[in-house]
Design a protein around this motif. Structure first.
Motif, PDB file in Angstrom:
ATOM      1  N   GLU A  37      -9.651 -20.947  -1.299  1.00 25.15           N
ATOM      2  CA  GLU A  37     -10.237 -19.768  -1.945  1.00 25.15           C
ATOM      3  C   GLU A  37      -9.831 -18.487  -1.217  1.00 25.15           C
ATOM      4  O   GLU A  37      -9.525 -17.473  -1.844  1.00 25.15           O
ATOM      5  CB  GLU A  37     -11.757 -19.882  -1.997  1.00 25.15           C
ATOM      6  N   LYS A  38      -9.822 -18.552   0.105  1.00 27.36           N
ATOM      7  CA  LYS A  38      -9.416 -17.384   0.900  1.00 27.36           C
ATOM      8  C   LYS A  38      -7.945 -17.047   0.662  1.00 27.36           C
ATOM      9  O   LYS A  38      -7.590 -15.879   0.514  1.00 27.36           O
ATOM     10  CB  LYS A  38      -9.662 -17.643   2.385  1.00 27.36           C
ATOM     11  N   VAL A  39      -7.100 -18.086   0.612  1.00 28.99           N
ATOM     12  CA  VAL A  39      -5.676 -17.881   0.346  1.00 28.99           C
ATOM     13  C   VAL A  39      -5.488 -17.266  -1.037  1.00 28.99           C
ATOM     14  O   VAL A  39      -4.710 -16.323  -1.211  1.00 28.99           O
ATOM     15  CB  VAL A  39      -4.895 -19.213   0.488  1.00 28.99           C
ATOM     16  N   ALA A  40      -6.215 -17.773  -2.018  1.00 28.11           N
ATOM     17  CA  ALA A  40      -6.120 -17.229  -3.385  1.00 28.11           C
ATOM     18  C   ALA A  40      -6.560 -15.771  -3.422  1.00 28.11           C
ATOM     19  O   ALA A  40      -5.956 -14.953  -4.131  1.00 28.11           O
ATOM     20  CB  ALA A  40      -6.966 -18.069  -4.344  1.00 28.11           C
ATOM     21  N   ASP A  41      -7.604 -15.417  -2.674  1.00 26.49           N
ATOM     22  CA  ASP A  41      -8.071 -14.029  -2.616  1.00 26.49           C
ATOM     23  C   ASP A  41      -6.997 -13.101  -2.056  1.00 26.49           C
ATOM     24  O   ASP A  41      -6.747 -12.028  -2.596  1.00 26.49           O
ATOM     25  CB  ASP A  41      -9.334 -13.906  -1.754  1.00 26.49           C
ATOM     26  N   VAL A  42      -6.348 -13.531  -0.969  1.00 26.96           N
ATOM     27  CA  VAL A  42      -5.308 -12.702  -0.348  1.00 26.96           C
ATOM     28  C   VAL A  42      -4.104 -12.595  -1.277  1.00 26.96           C
ATOM     29  O   VAL A  42      -3.528 -11.515  -1.451  1.00 26.96           O
ATOM     30  CB  VAL A  42      -4.902 -13.259   1.035  1.00 26.96           C
ATOM     31  N   GLY A  49      -1.385  -5.203  -5.454  1.00 24.04           N
ATOM     32  CA  GLY A  49      -0.897  -4.080  -4.661  1.00 24.04           C
ATOM     33  C   GLY A  49      -1.933  -3.531  -3.700  1.00 24.04           C
ATOM     34  O   GLY A  49      -1.758  -2.447  -3.145  1.00 24.04           O
ATOM     35  N   GLU A  50      -3.008  -4.287  -3.487  1.00 22.74           N
ATOM     36  CA  GLU A  50      -4.075  -3.860  -2.571  1.00 22.74           C
ATOM     37  C   GLU A  50      -3.739  -4.207  -1.127  1.00 22.74           C
ATOM     38  O   GLU A  50      -4.336  -3.673  -0.201  1.00 22.74           O
ATOM     39  CB  GLU A  50      -5.390  -4.530  -2.962  1.00 22.74           C
ATOM     40  N   ALA A  51      -2.781  -5.135  -0.934  1.00 24.78           N
ATOM     41  CA  ALA A  51      -2.352  -5.567   0.395  1.00 24.78           C
ATOM     42  C   ALA A  51      -0.835  -5.685   0.387  1.00 24.78           C
ATOM     43  O   ALA A  51      -0.217  -5.850  -0.673  1.00 24.78           O
ATOM     44  CB  ALA A  51      -2.991  -6.902   0.755  1.00 24.78           C
ATOM     45  N   VAL A  52      -0.242  -5.592   1.578  1.00 20.34           N
ATOM     46  CA  VAL A  52       1.208  -5.696   1.713  1.00 20.34           C
ATOM     47  C   VAL A  52       1.555  -6.570   2.920  1.00 20.34           C
ATOM     48  O   VAL A  52       0.789  -6.671   3.872  1.00 20.34           O
ATOM     49  CB  VAL A  52       1.873  -4.308   1.881  1.00 20.34           C
ATOM     50  N   HIS A  59       6.789  -6.701  17.712  1.00 21.13           N
ATOM     51  CA  HIS A  59       6.164  -7.984  18.023  1.00 21.13           C
ATOM     52  C   HIS A  59       6.867  -9.177  17.381  1.00 21.13           C
ATOM     53  O   HIS A  59       6.496 -10.320  17.633  1.00 21.13           O
ATOM     54  CB  HIS A  59       4.692  -7.972  17.597  1.00 21.13           C
ATOM     55  N   GLU A  60       7.834  -8.892  16.507  1.00 26.00           N
ATOM     56  CA  GLU A  60       8.544  -9.923  15.754  1.00 26.00           C
ATOM     57  C   GLU A  60       7.578 -10.853  15.034  1.00 26.00           C
ATOM     58  O   GLU A  60       7.661 -12.081  15.150  1.00 26.00           O
ATOM     59  CB  GLU A  60       9.503 -10.693  16.662  1.00 26.00           C
ATOM     60  N   THR A  61       6.649 -10.232  14.305  1.00 26.07           N
ATOM     61  CA  THR A  61       5.646 -10.975  13.552  1.00 26.07           C
ATOM     62  C   THR A  61       5.483 -10.376  12.162  1.00 26.07           C
ATOM     63  O   THR A  61       5.822  -9.223  11.925  1.00 26.07           O
ATOM     64  CB  THR A  61       4.271 -10.940  14.242  1.00 26.07           C
ATOM     65  N   VAL A  62       4.919 -11.179  11.272  1.00 20.92           N
ATOM     66  CA  VAL A  62       4.571 -10.717   9.932  1.00 20.92           C
ATOM     67  C   VAL A  62       3.058 -10.741   9.827  1.00 20.92           C
ATOM     68  O   VAL A  62       2.413 -11.690  10.274  1.00 20.92           O
ATOM     69  CB  VAL A  62       5.171 -11.631   8.841  1.00 20.92           C
ATOM     70  N   THR A  63       2.497  -9.694   9.244  1.00 19.03           N
ATOM     71  CA  THR A  63       1.059  -9.677   9.007  1.00 19.03           C
ATOM     72  C   THR A  63       0.793  -9.110   7.622  1.00 19.03           C
ATOM     73  O   THR A  63       1.710  -8.624   6.948  1.00 19.03           O
ATOM     74  CB  THR A  63       0.311  -8.873  10.094  1.00 19.03           C
ATOM     75  N   ILE A  64      -0.452  -9.161   7.210  1.00 21.08           N
ATOM     76  CA  ILE A  64      -0.864  -8.618   5.925  1.00 21.08           C
ATOM     77  C   ILE A  64      -1.842  -7.496   6.209  1.00 21.08           C
ATOM     78  O   ILE A  64      -2.803  -7.679   6.953  1.00 21.08           O
ATOM     79  CB  ILE A  64      -1.508  -9.717   5.044  1.00 21.08           C
ATOM     80  N   LEU A  65      -1.557  -6.334   5.619  1.00 21.05           N
ATOM     81  CA  LEU A  65      -2.390  -5.155   5.838  1.00 21.05           C
ATOM     82  C   LEU A  65      -2.848  -4.584   4.503  1.00 21.05           C
ATOM     83  O   LEU A  65      -2.180  -4.761   3.489  1.00 21.05           O
ATOM     84  CB  LEU A  65      -1.576  -4.077   6.570  1.00 21.05           C
ATOM     85  N   PRO A  66      -3.976  -3.860   4.515  1.00 19.12           N
ATOM     86  CA  PRO A  66      -4.368  -3.147   3.302  1.00 19.12           C
ATOM     87  C   PRO A  66      -3.273  -2.150   2.927  1.00 19.12           C
ATOM     88  O   PRO A  66      -2.689  -1.501   3.803  1.00 19.12           O
ATOM     89  CB  PRO A  66      -5.650  -2.412   3.715  1.00 19.12           C
ATOM     90  N   ALA A  67      -2.989  -2.035   1.654  1.00 20.80           N
ATOM     91  CA  ALA A  67      -1.920  -1.143   1.209  1.00 20.80           C
ATOM     92  C   ALA A  67      -2.187   0.305   1.591  1.00 20.80           C
ATOM     93  O   ALA A  67      -1.258   1.041   1.898  1.00 20.80           O
ATOM     94  CB  ALA A  67      -1.739  -1.268  -0.305  1.00 20.80           C
TER      95      ALA A  67
END
Length: 70
Positions: A37-42, A49-52, A59-67
């Motif tokens: 459910e959490k994965v589906a929400d993200v 377009g609410e997150a990117v 840091h050579e990392t990928v993250t998800i941030l609010p748009a």
């Protein structure tokens, strides 16, 4: 640098979202949500377009941030 989520392989995107959800430890209030459910929400936030997805060269990392918080 922003990464277009639409260009990622489906399994790669799923793994990135799952990793993000597990790392964040978000509180969902009175009702606990399942991992799926959490994965589906993200995923929905990315689609709307609410997150990117953002790559950090430092840091050579990928993250998800609010748009709106890029």
């Amino acid at each position: 640098m922003e990464i277009p989520w639409q260009q990622l392989d489906e399994q790669t995107l799923e793994n990135l979202i799952e990793s993000f959800v597990l790392r964040e430890g978000t509180d969902y209030g009175l009702e606990e949500k399942s991992l799926q459910e959490k994965v589906a929400d993200v995923r929905l936030q990315l689609q709307r377009g609410e997150a990117v997805l953002v790559w950090s060269e430092l840091h050579e990392t990928v993250t998800i941030l609010p748009a709106d918080g890029r």
